[in-house]
Write a protein that holds these residues in place. Sequence first.
Motif, PDB file in Angstrom:
ATOM      1  N   GLY A  90      -6.250   8.585   3.704  1.00 45.60           N
ATOM      2  CA  GLY A  90      -5.018   9.355   3.845  1.00 45.60           C
ATOM      3  C   GLY A  90      -4.942  10.082   5.177  1.00 45.60           C
ATOM      4  O   GLY A  90      -3.864  10.345   5.695  1.00 45.60           O
ATOM      5  N   ASP A 129       1.981   6.803   1.815  1.00 44.64           N
ATOM      6  CA  ASP A 129       2.469   7.967   1.065  1.00 44.64           C
ATOM      7  C   ASP A 129       3.895   8.340   1.476  1.00 44.64           C
ATOM      8  O   ASP A 129       4.733   8.664   0.624  1.00 44.64           O
ATOM      9  CB  ASP A 129       1.528   9.167   1.276  1.00 44.64           C
ATOM     10  CG  ASP A 129       0.161   8.941   0.646  1.00 44.64           C
ATOM     11  OD1 ASP A 129       0.055   8.096  -0.259  1.00 44.64           O
ATOM     12  OD2 ASP A 129      -0.814   9.604   1.069  1.00 44.64           O
ATOM     13  N   ASP A 181       1.454  -0.279  -4.050  1.00 43.70           N
ATOM     14  CA  ASP A 181       0.618  -1.415  -4.453  1.00 43.70           C
ATOM     15  C   ASP A 181       1.210  -2.067  -5.715  1.00 43.70           C
ATOM     16  O   ASP A 181       1.415  -3.284  -5.789  1.00 43.70           O
ATOM     17  CB  ASP A 181      -0.802  -0.864  -4.740  1.00 43.70           C
ATOM     18  CG  ASP A 181      -1.871  -1.948  -4.801  1.00 43.70           C
ATOM     19  OD1 ASP A 181      -1.520  -3.119  -4.950  1.00 43.70           O
ATOM     20  OD2 ASP A 181      -3.064  -1.610  -4.715  1.00 43.70           O
TER      21      ASP A 181
HETATM   22  O1  KG4 Z   1     -10.091   8.263   1.018  1.00 44.96           O
HETATM   23  P1  KG4 Z   1      -9.046   8.943   0.192  1.00 44.96           P
HETATM   24  O2  KG4 Z   1      -9.248   8.987  -1.305  1.00 44.96           O
HETATM   25  O3  KG4 Z   1      -8.828  10.415   0.665  1.00 44.96           O
HETATM   26  C1  KG4 Z   1      -8.863  10.756   2.021  1.00 44.96           C
HETATM   27  O4  KG4 Z   1      -9.996  10.971   2.541  1.00 44.96           O
HETATM   28  O5  KG4 Z   1      -7.747  10.744   2.626  1.00 44.96           O
HETATM   29  O6  KG4 Z   1      -7.639   8.220   0.548  1.00 44.96           O
HETATM   30  C2  KG4 Z   1      -6.409   8.622  -0.034  1.00 44.96           C
HETATM   31  C3  KG4 Z   1      -5.326   7.691   0.485  1.00 44.96           C
HETATM   32  C4  KG4 Z   1      -3.920   8.128   0.073  1.00 44.96           C
HETATM   33  O7  KG4 Z   1      -3.077   8.064   1.199  1.00 44.96           O
HETATM   34  C5  KG4 Z   1      -3.533   7.084  -0.970  1.00 44.96           C
HETATM   35  O8  KG4 Z   1      -2.135   6.851  -1.044  1.00 44.96           O
HETATM   36  C6  KG4 Z   1      -4.264   5.871  -0.463  1.00 44.96           C
HETATM   37  O9  KG4 Z   1      -5.514   6.365  -0.031  1.00 44.96           O
HETATM   38  N1  KG4 Z   1      -4.459   4.851  -1.512  1.00 44.96           N
HETATM   39  C7  KG4 Z   1      -3.904   3.622  -1.462  1.00 44.96           C
HETATM   40  C8  KG4 Z   1      -4.263   2.974  -2.674  1.00 44.96           C
HETATM   41  N2  KG4 Z   1      -5.034   3.830  -3.415  1.00 44.96           N
HETATM   42  C9  KG4 Z   1      -5.157   4.987  -2.679  1.00 44.96           C
HETATM   43  N3  KG4 Z   1      -3.136   3.038  -0.526  1.00 44.96           N
HETATM   44  C10 KG4 Z   1      -2.705   1.775  -0.765  1.00 44.96           C
HETATM   45  N4  KG4 Z   1      -2.986   1.089  -1.915  1.00 44.96           N
HETATM   46  C11 KG4 Z   1      -3.765   1.647  -2.880  1.00 44.96           C
HETATM   47  N5  KG4 Z   1      -4.043   0.961  -4.004  1.00 44.96           N
END
Ligand code: KG4
Length: 332
Positions: free
Chosen positions: A139, A169, A186
């Motif tokens: 994110g 997002d 997704d």
């Molecule tokens: O690594 P993470 O859990 O937290 C951070 O360190 O940012 O990543 C969160 C991000 C969010 O923007 C969320 O929308 C994205 O990962 N995310 C996805 C999916 N699952 C989580 N993006 C696209 N497809 C997914 N299935």
Amino acid sequence: MTFHTLGIETSCDETAASVLGDTSTIMSSVVSSQIDMHARYGGVVPEIASRAHVELITPVVADALGEAGVEGKDIDLVAATSGPGLIGALLVGLSAAKALALVWDVPFIGVNHLEAHLYASFLEEPDLEFPLVVLLVSGGHTMLIEMRGFGDFEILGSTVDDAAGEAFDKVARYLGMPYPGGPEIDRLAMQGDPQSIKFPRPMRNEGLDFSFSGLKTAVVNHVRKNPDVSAEDVAASFQEAAVDVLLTKAERAVERVGAKGLCLGGGVAANSQLRERALDLSISKGIQVYLPSRSMCTDNAAMVAAAGRRRFVDDGPSSLWLGADPSLKLTS
Ligand code: KG4
Ligand code: ZN
């Protein structure tokens, strides 16, 4: 005797704790998500996150110890994320880790959250060969990293504007879907036609840096001009463009450094299309691709414990004076 590391992660909206046995045995990994508390605001509210971490940290650590079947006296090292992340959120986990280390009279180590994501793959696949390219897509960050060994890495490219997860997002929010938008896009994309709208692929054909803000703006402009467009087609076409750019660059990075393989990490690495296309790349280009399980891609404390354990072996413990650093950089 097994060396037990307690890992604690509170950099954003997940309160997580994990007990790791030696370097890669996950004895427990507890993740308490605050998504429901933030969803109605369309994103993470820092003050709400800090308060929730304060309430959750003790029960989450207790659960992690209980599930692992160990007690405080069995822990040999306490590791906690010290940055990057939200300052108030980081301070909760860091303070808890220092207090526990003092009470149990064991060393404490601060962990870089990005380094923790890099080490997540090794928890499930401890024998991955170096040099590796890691595509870290979360994110807050989008990076290509060359890993030459544990604690020996170099950033090859990163985003010049929005992170990939941020683009997912923001597009989801514009389409009226709740936070976090990545998993929503997704799901929606599965019913859409990825070829129906030709969205731009900024910076695709050169270098290893990324740009996602132009793609996000193109999606917003397209929906504005075509209010009756199917949300499924928009989601599928946006995702197609984002995944295409991510993997084109990852393949370029693998070729450039002569890497033995490509690992994916970070929340966006949970994306179905990205995972499927990465596997296609392994078949068509003969690149060894490693995809951590979805729960190891998103924030968790097992990866924090793993990174802390490796750093502890090389560099020893951190000082109890170590502060939280919201903009901590990834360095070898
Ligand atoms: O690594 P993470 O859990 O937290 C951070 O360190 O940012 O990543 C969160 C991000 C969010 O923007 C969320 O929308 C994205 O990962 N995310 C996805 C999916 N699952 C989580 N993006 C696209 N497809 C997914 N299935
Ligand atoms: Zn993360």
